[in-house]
Scaffold this motif. Structure first.
Motif, short mmCIF file in Angstrom:
data_model
loop_
_atom_site.label_atom_id
_atom_site.label_comp_id
_atom_site.label_asym_id
_atom_site.label_seq_id
_atom_site.Cartn_x
_atom_site.Cartn_y
_atom_site.Cartn_z
N ILE A 211 5.47 6.69 3.23
CA ILE A 211 4.90 5.46 3.79
C ILE A 211 5.03 4.27 2.86
O ILE A 211 4.92 3.13 3.30
CB ILE A 211 3.41 5.66 4.16
CG1 ILE A 211 2.59 6.07 2.93
CG2 ILE A 211 3.28 6.66 5.28
CD1 ILE A 211 1.09 6.11 3.20
N GLY A 212 5.24 4.49 1.56
CA GLY A 212 5.27 3.36 0.64
C GLY A 212 3.92 2.66 0.61
O GLY A 212 2.93 3.13 1.16
N GLY A 213 3.88 1.50 0.01
CA GLY A 213 2.65 0.72 0.02
C GLY A 213 1.55 1.33 -0.83
O GLY A 213 1.75 2.32 -1.53
N TYR A 214 0.38 0.73 -0.74
CA TYR A 214 -0.74 1.12 -1.60
C TYR A 214 -1.37 2.41 -1.10
O TYR A 214 -1.55 2.61 0.11
CB TYR A 214 -1.78 0.01 -1.63
CG TYR A 214 -2.83 0.20 -2.70
CD1 TYR A 214 -2.60 -0.24 -4.00
CD2 TYR A 214 -4.03 0.84 -2.42
CE1 TYR A 214 -3.56 -0.05 -4.99
CE2 TYR A 214 -4.99 1.03 -3.40
CZ TYR A 214 -4.75 0.59 -4.68
OH TYR A 214 -5.68 0.80 -5.67
N TRP A 215 -1.75 3.28 -2.05
CA TRP A 215 -2.41 4.54 -1.71
C TRP A 215 -3.20 5.01 -2.92
O TRP A 215 -2.68 5.04 -4.05
CB TRP A 215 -1.38 5.60 -1.32
CG TRP A 215 -1.98 6.91 -0.86
CD1 TRP A 215 -2.25 7.27 0.42
CD2 TRP A 215 -2.35 8.02 -1.67
NE1 TRP A 215 -2.77 8.55 0.46
CE2 TRP A 215 -2.85 9.03 -0.81
CE3 TRP A 215 -2.32 8.30 -3.05
CZ2 TRP A 215 -3.31 10.26 -1.28
CZ3 TRP A 215 -2.78 9.51 -3.52
CH2 TRP A 215 -3.27 10.48 -2.63
N ILE A 216 -4.47 5.37 -2.70
CA ILE A 216 -5.28 5.94 -3.77
C ILE A 216 -6.42 6.73 -3.15
O ILE A 216 -6.97 6.36 -2.11
CB ILE A 216 -5.83 4.84 -4.73
CG1 ILE A 216 -6.44 5.44 -5.99
CG2 ILE A 216 -6.84 3.96 -4.01
CD1 ILE A 216 -6.82 4.40 -7.04
N ASP A 217 -6.75 7.85 -3.76
CA ASP A 217 -7.93 8.62 -3.38
C ASP A 217 -9.08 8.10 -4.24
O ASP A 217 -9.06 8.24 -5.46
CB ASP A 217 -7.68 10.10 -3.64
CG ASP A 217 -8.89 10.98 -3.32
OD1 ASP A 217 -9.96 10.42 -3.00
OD2 ASP A 217 -8.78 12.21 -3.42
#
Length: 347
Positions: A211-217
């Motif tokens: 998906i790219g883009g921002y991701w964080i748990d």
């Protein structure tokens, strides 16, 4: 097409902040993350939502209601006991469309849903797992893919040098209803450990789409802080509902009362109806929730305050996270993490 938001769990690693609060309701930029999530998918064309709830579900239901105030419709799927990811989806099956999206609601992300849907339609399989790329995959379940993106296996927390890729499960799925034929009813089931491996083995077709883009748990206090610093630095381009001052990276909400000699050290985000006393120094990296009261000569840096906090005159806060209605001061506090309705004297 409907979106199922999985919001039933508690954020055990975010305690005490989420001790009496579903983790997706934790504030991100002075709004519950679940609200941001709803609006993000609405902007991409999703109008119908199902929210899977369990712990403190009344907090979610009272805040979001039937979705009409956000211009969407919301149904609720209630788990009497926690059923795991697959079990929660199966429990909501009667409310879902033939094709639907599943989102782990405590994962912070932005996704190009249209691109993911085009990929899903093209491969014709039962499931598309959205993937994100991480620097160190040893803390996650890593996927191994064949040509065309088909997933052939999952490897749980491999050594970094032994991982077949750096692509991991992003917690967002596009699913066909037929995939639920392989999920048992009435018991807990893991979609990662049971359902997806079974669908791979029986040839139903499980594919991965980066998906790219921002991701964080945001599941730890360290990552929760980092999320907010990324937001203030605009690495996470979430909309900020406040006016940016001429001095860039200083955002003030409505009806903010600022005393004499107050110094803002950017980046700073101040919510609505906040009062800041004379000669206070706010920032860098400070988020102050709605209705909070900051006393005179307070020093507040690298800290996040939820709504209605009260910081007494002369207090110094650094790297603190305070839940709703926390009171503190006038002492020096460093790395304090406090729940709502607590009064903090020392750390």
């Amino acid at each position: 097409m409907k979106a199922l938001l999985l919001a039933g769990g508690l954020g055990t690693r975010l305690r005490p902040l989420t001790e009496h609060l579903p983790k997706p309701m934790a504030l991100v930029g002075n709004r519950p993350w679940l609200e941001h999530l709803l609006l993000h998918y609405k902007e991409q064309g999703v109008q119908e939502f199902v929210i899977a709830v369990k712990h403190y579900r009344e907090l979610i239901e009272s805040y979001l209601g039937d979705g009409s105030k956000f211009g969407v419709s919301i149904d609720y799927s209630v788990e009497k006991e926690l059923l795991g990811t697959a079990g929660a989806i199966k429990n909501a099956e009667h409310l879902l469309s033939d094709r639907f999206i599943v989102v782990n609601a405590d994962i912070i992300h932005q996704v190009n849903l249209d691109a993911a849907l085009r990929y899903h339609e093209a491969h014709g399989g039962a499931v598309t797992i959205c993937l994100t790329e991480v620097e160190d995959p040893s803390h996650y379940g890593v996927v191994e893919q064949a040509d065309g993106g088909r997933i052939v296996r999952f490897i749980e927390k491999p050594k970094k040098e032994e991982a077949p890729s750096n692509r991991v499960n992003a917690g967002i799925y596009i699913m066909e209803r037929r995939a639920l034929d392989f999920v048992p009813s009435g018991r807990a089931a893991s979609i990662e450990k049971e359902t997806f491996p079974q669908l791979i083995d029986n040839g139903s077709g499980v594919y991965g789409h980066p998906i790219g883009g921002y991701w964080i748990d945001m599941g730890t206090t360290e990552r929760y802080r980092q999320l907010h610093w990324d937001l203030l630095d605009r690495r996470f381009p979430l909309r900020i509902d406040a006016k940016e001052m001429e001095e860039k990276s200083i955002w003030l909400g409505d009806n903010v009362r600022v005393g004499q000699g107050v110094l803002f050290v950017p980046p700073v985000m101040i919510g609505d109806d906040v009062t800041i006393g004379d000669r206070a120094i706010i920032g860098p990296y400070a988020v102050v929730g709605k209705g909070s009261r900051i006393g005179k000569q307070v020093r507040l840096a690298h800290s996040i305050l939820w709504d209605r906090c009260k910081i007494r005159a002369g207090a110094q806060l650094n790297e603190c996270i305070f839940g709703t209605a926390t009171q503190a001061g006038p002492h020096i506090l460093h790395e304090a993490v406090c729940n709502r309705n607590m009064e903090v004297q020392r750390r």
